[in-house]
Enzyme design. Structure first.
Site, short mmCIF file in Angstrom:
data_model
loop_
_atom_site.label_atom_id
_atom_site.label_comp_id
_atom_site.label_asym_id
_atom_site.label_seq_id
_atom_site.Cartn_x
_atom_site.Cartn_y
_atom_site.Cartn_z
N HIS A 54 34.05 35.81 11.90
CA HIS A 54 35.48 35.51 11.88
C HIS A 54 36.30 36.63 11.25
O HIS A 54 36.51 36.66 10.04
CB HIS A 54 35.69 34.21 11.09
CG HIS A 54 36.98 33.53 11.40
ND1 HIS A 54 37.09 32.18 11.60
CD2 HIS A 54 38.23 34.03 11.57
CE1 HIS A 54 38.35 31.88 11.86
NE2 HIS A 54 39.05 32.98 11.85
N HIS A 70 39.86 39.16 11.79
CA HIS A 70 41.09 39.52 12.51
C HIS A 70 41.29 41.02 12.37
O HIS A 70 41.54 41.52 11.28
CB HIS A 70 42.28 38.76 11.93
CG HIS A 70 42.17 37.28 12.11
ND1 HIS A 70 42.57 36.64 13.26
CD2 HIS A 70 41.66 36.32 11.30
CE1 HIS A 70 42.34 35.33 13.14
NE2 HIS A 70 41.78 35.11 11.96
N ASN A 75 43.43 36.50 18.52
CA ASN A 75 44.89 36.34 18.38
C ASN A 75 45.58 37.69 18.19
O ASN A 75 46.31 37.91 17.23
CB ASN A 75 45.23 35.38 17.26
CG ASN A 75 44.72 35.83 15.91
OD1 ASN A 75 43.75 36.58 15.83
ND2 ASN A 75 45.36 35.39 14.85
N HIS A 135 39.40 26.04 15.72
CA HIS A 135 40.25 26.07 14.52
C HIS A 135 40.80 24.65 14.39
O HIS A 135 41.66 24.25 15.18
CB HIS A 135 41.37 27.09 14.73
CG HIS A 135 42.49 27.02 13.73
ND1 HIS A 135 42.71 28.01 12.81
CD2 HIS A 135 43.45 26.09 13.51
CE1 HIS A 135 43.76 27.69 12.06
NE2 HIS A 135 44.23 26.53 12.47
N ASP A 154 36.98 35.18 7.67
CA ASP A 154 38.37 34.99 8.11
C ASP A 154 39.25 36.12 7.56
O ASP A 154 40.39 35.90 7.15
CB ASP A 154 38.90 33.62 7.70
CG ASP A 154 40.18 33.25 8.47
OD1 ASP A 154 40.62 34.04 9.33
OD2 ASP A 154 40.73 32.16 8.20
N HIS A 173 47.32 41.62 6.24
CA HIS A 173 48.78 41.62 6.42
C HIS A 173 49.36 42.72 5.54
O HIS A 173 48.93 42.88 4.40
CB HIS A 173 49.39 40.28 6.01
CG HIS A 173 49.04 39.16 6.93
ND1 HIS A 173 49.54 39.06 8.21
CD2 HIS A 173 48.21 38.10 6.77
CE1 HIS A 173 49.05 37.98 8.79
NE2 HIS A 173 48.23 37.38 7.94
#
Lengths: 318, 433
Positions: B65, B67, B99, B184, B310, B314
């Site tokens: 997981h 991103h 995503n 999710h 996860d 950012h």
């Protein structure tokens, strides 16, 4: 005290100190020329990210009566969405030379974040559903003067009625009233209460009628129409029937009991009587006291002991 | 690909633990035996010697997981910077969540991600496919086409598939393809505007709550849909005690469900939100000590198969916002092993299992990753010191972003070397590419 962010940061003695200071401000406000030079040369910025004419005007008036220079920034959230971050806004205005920011923001915690980006004092003028500490102080001041309780609220029974879940006023008042010794009951349907109040020093009731005769203060919260959309109550009509202050309920209040509201009122909903016809209504006193309380807060944060506002008639100093 | 000798370590894999040196040549393990120095020196080809004194030599880790933000949000992370963070965390393979912009719902995007990962050359990046087009929850993505191209895990992560009829069809369609749908779990109508766990803390702070039931209802629904369709379901980032119970019961019934948990869900609670620091905002949110205890118990008894980070980078400007405006997510790749060693009361073998061969099997990467450390196996290896302590300094992380919730924390367990595809991509804690 550098900032006023959360009424929970003040203990009973600190609250009473601010209320005592408010007494002096009330005296100033009664003068023919209600203005003192206490904050001359200080700059206060009203930074309102959420519309609130009444709170902004109250702070504005308070700062001007203490002779502070006041700048008003109405930053609609849309212009923030156009690009400038909260941090950039604060740093930019700070660069102009600011002693205090009075901040209203729709996000809980925004005033706390702002303290990271400026050396100025921050006064929280309402953040999200979180806190509205000057409202709590003016409510305490109003109760203290109306019920002649100068030192504390021991034994007072106060019901806060309505949409506690979405109310920064309720969160602040619960802390301030209980800090001063009052017994507080939250009265609302479960859908309008926060999900877990087990740690709060309050009772919870869903039955306003059972409490009415024993109350010293009934504090009505504003019922917002958008709550209907989220299925929190079936209708305003049903809300009024179960939780509104109707003439029948008002008649069952003790003669000395106060009726309070943070404004703006929804006539016919939570306030289903004309407050002008309620002997116990102190709604307008709350507004009047709001200016004096905000003067006391600004003075506490920005004043320097040497320029305390002297009482011209008696010559005493607070 | 060079020759690599990993010397003086303790080999730990699904076959057990033994003192042995490991020789790697041409991308595969060519010898596993005590004291290989002499025989390695016989060969004249250049040799990289990696000291593993006091270290565990294990199969490389696999993160289910991650991103990576590329394509679309390269200011937060790129496939290269995320791969570097992964390699430094001991990962030799990571599953990239779909995503992105555009999302992983076409072969074009999938091949782009793979190409960027090959260019970076720091770990294998396995893009997860979308379950629905644009992750919008309306039309099925081309599951068959993507499966034929080697995509194994599919998810709309960030969104749960809300419509039970659509999820049922997706599982029915997926079953003969041999792929795994990963959910999710979040019933969106219960989490409108939510920024943190629904409980006493959010009540105090006046912030909209994300109730545990919003996760648990979907866990329950998808357990039943897995039962109905016979298709496997993988549960992403479980965060609540009741979710763990539901999965435990489903596994006891023999249903084809697997689950992962993120390090922040077994180390941090919602009390941290009292700071109003959006570094602590994550989805699903930080929960309570009871939930942490349940996640740990689930990892201990195998209800939760894998530790997955996860990892959600950012940039600072987006996290320097009020909680309701800041995006959810926290970094994870470079701290996962250390948090598992420091905070989980588990034998090292169980920690490695949850980081390596168990997630490798779920991701369908088990032909290359999470392999036993044996002759002939692909050389994807992690070498870590389980006793070394270090302090998390955000500016020293390889990720392009800095949003770790562990800044200043001293942790135990540090990756020393990572071997990916026969190359030493991390040596003594320094990325080589």
């Amino acid at each position: 005290m550098k900032h006023l962010l959360d009424i929970g940061d003040l203990d009973a003695a600190a609250i009473v100190h601010l209320l005592d200071l408010t007494d002096h401000m009330v005296e100033i406000n009664r003068r023919p020329m209600p203005k003192v030079p206490a904050l001359r040369g200080k700059t206060v910025v009203n930074l309102f990210f959420e519309d609130s004419t009444r709170t902004r005007t109250s702070f504005d008036t308070a700062a001007r009566r203490l002779s502070a220079d006041v700048m008003n920034f109405a930053v609609s959230s849309s212009s923030v969405n156009k690009g400038e971050s909260l941090r950039d806004t604060i740093e930019t205005i700070t660069a102009m030379g600011v002693d205090a920011f009075v901040v209203r923001h729709s996000s809980s915690g925004a005033p706390t974040l702002i303290t990271r980006w400026t050396n100025a004092s921050i006064v929280n003028a309402g953040d999200g559903w979180h806190q509205h500490p000057t409202q709590a102080l003016l409510d305490c001041y109003t109760i203290r003067t109306a019920l002649q309780r100068p030192t504390g609220f021991d034994g007072l029974r106060i019901a806060i009625v309505g949409d506690v879940k979405h109310s920064r006023v309720a969160r602040s008042d619960v802390q301030a009233f209980t800090a001063l010794g009052a017994h507080v009951t939250l009265v609302a349907p479960p859908t309008l209460l926060p999900p877990d109040t087990s740690g709060w020093p309050v009772d919870v009731s869903h039955d306003l009628d059972a409490l009415l005769p024993d109350l010293d203060v009934v504090y009505l919260l504003r019922m917002q129409r958008e709550r209907m959309r989220d299925a929190l109550v079936p209708s305003l009509r049903e809300y009024t029937a179960r939780y509104g202050l109707t003439p029948e309920r008002a008649a069952r209040l003790a003669p000395h009991a106060l009726v309070m509201h943070p404004g703006p009122m929804n006539r016919g909903v939570e306030m289903a009587v004309d407050p002008a016809e309620l002997p116990g209504s102190v709604v307008l006193q709350q507004v009047t006291n709001g200016v004096a309380v905000r003067m006391a807060v600004l003075f506490e944060l920005l004043g320097s002991g040497s320029d305390l506002p002297a009482d011209t008639e008696t010559g005493t100093r607070p | 690909m060079t020759r690599i000798l990993i010397r003086n370590g303790t080999v730990l894999d699904q076959r057990g633990e033994r003192r042995a040196d490991v020789l790697v040549d041409g991308g595969v393990v060519t010898a596993v035996a005590p004291d290989l120095s002499a025989s390695a020196d016989d060969d004249t080809a250049p040799l990289t010697v990696l000291d593993a004194d006091g270290c565990i030599v294990s199969p490389g880790f696999v993160d289910l997981h991650v991103h990576l933000r590329e394509p679309g949000r390269e200011e937060a992370e790129t496939i290269e910077t995320g791969s570097r963070a992964a390699a430094l965390g001991g990962f030799t393979a990571i599953v990239a969540m779909p995503n992105t912009e555009p999302p992983h719902d076409s072969l074009t995007t999938i091949e782009f991600v793979r190409a960027q990962a090959r260019r970076a050359g720091l770990c294998e990046v396995a893009p997860a496919g979308c379950i629905t087009l644009g992750r919008a929850g309306e039309h099925l993505a081309p599951l068959g086409e993507l499966a034929a191209a080697g995509v194994h895990l599919f998810t709309d992560d960030g969104n749960g598939v809300q419509d039970p009829a659509l999820m049922r069809r997706a599982l029915e369609y997926a079953r003969p393809l041999g792929i795994v749908l990963a959910q999710h779990c979040e019933v969106a109508s219960l989490t409108k505007g939510a920024v943190m766990h629904e409980g006493s803390c959010c009540s105090h702070l006046g912030l909209p709550g994300w109730p545990a039931i919003a996760e648990e209802l979907m866990v329950h629904r998808d357990i039943e849909l897995s039962r109905l369709t016979g298709a496997p379901v993988h549960f992403l980032h479980l965060s609540t005690a009741r979710s763990v119970q539901l999965v435990r019961a489903a596994k006891a019934e023999g249903l084809a469900v697997t689950a992962e948990a993120a390090p922040h869900h077994f180390t941090l609670t919602d009390e941290l939100l009292r700071t109003f620091d959006a570094t602590y905002k994550v989805n699903p949110p930080l929960r309570t000590p009871d939930d942490i205890a349940a996640i740990k118990a689930g990892l201990r008894d195998g209800t939760i198969d894998a530790i997955a980070t996860d990892h959600a980078p950012h940039p600072p400007e987006s996290k320097e916002a009020p909680l309701d405006q800041a995006p959810p997510g926290m970094l994870g790749l470079e701290t996962a092993l250390a948090l598992a060693i420091t905070e989980l009361d588990l034998p090292i073998a169980d920690v490695v299992a949850a980081l390596s061969w168990k997630p490798a099997a779920i991701a369908g990467l088990d032909a290359r990753h999470g392999r036993p450390v044996e002759v002939g196996e692909p050389a994807n290896l992690a070498v870590f010191d389980p006793t070394a302590t270090w302090t998390v300094v955000p500016a020293r992380l390889a990720s392009k972003s800095r949003n770790t919730p562990y800044a200043g924390r001293t942790l135990r367990g540090r990756v020393r070397h990572t071997v990916f595809g026969g190359d030493a991509v991390v040596i003594d804690g320094v990325a080589q590419r």
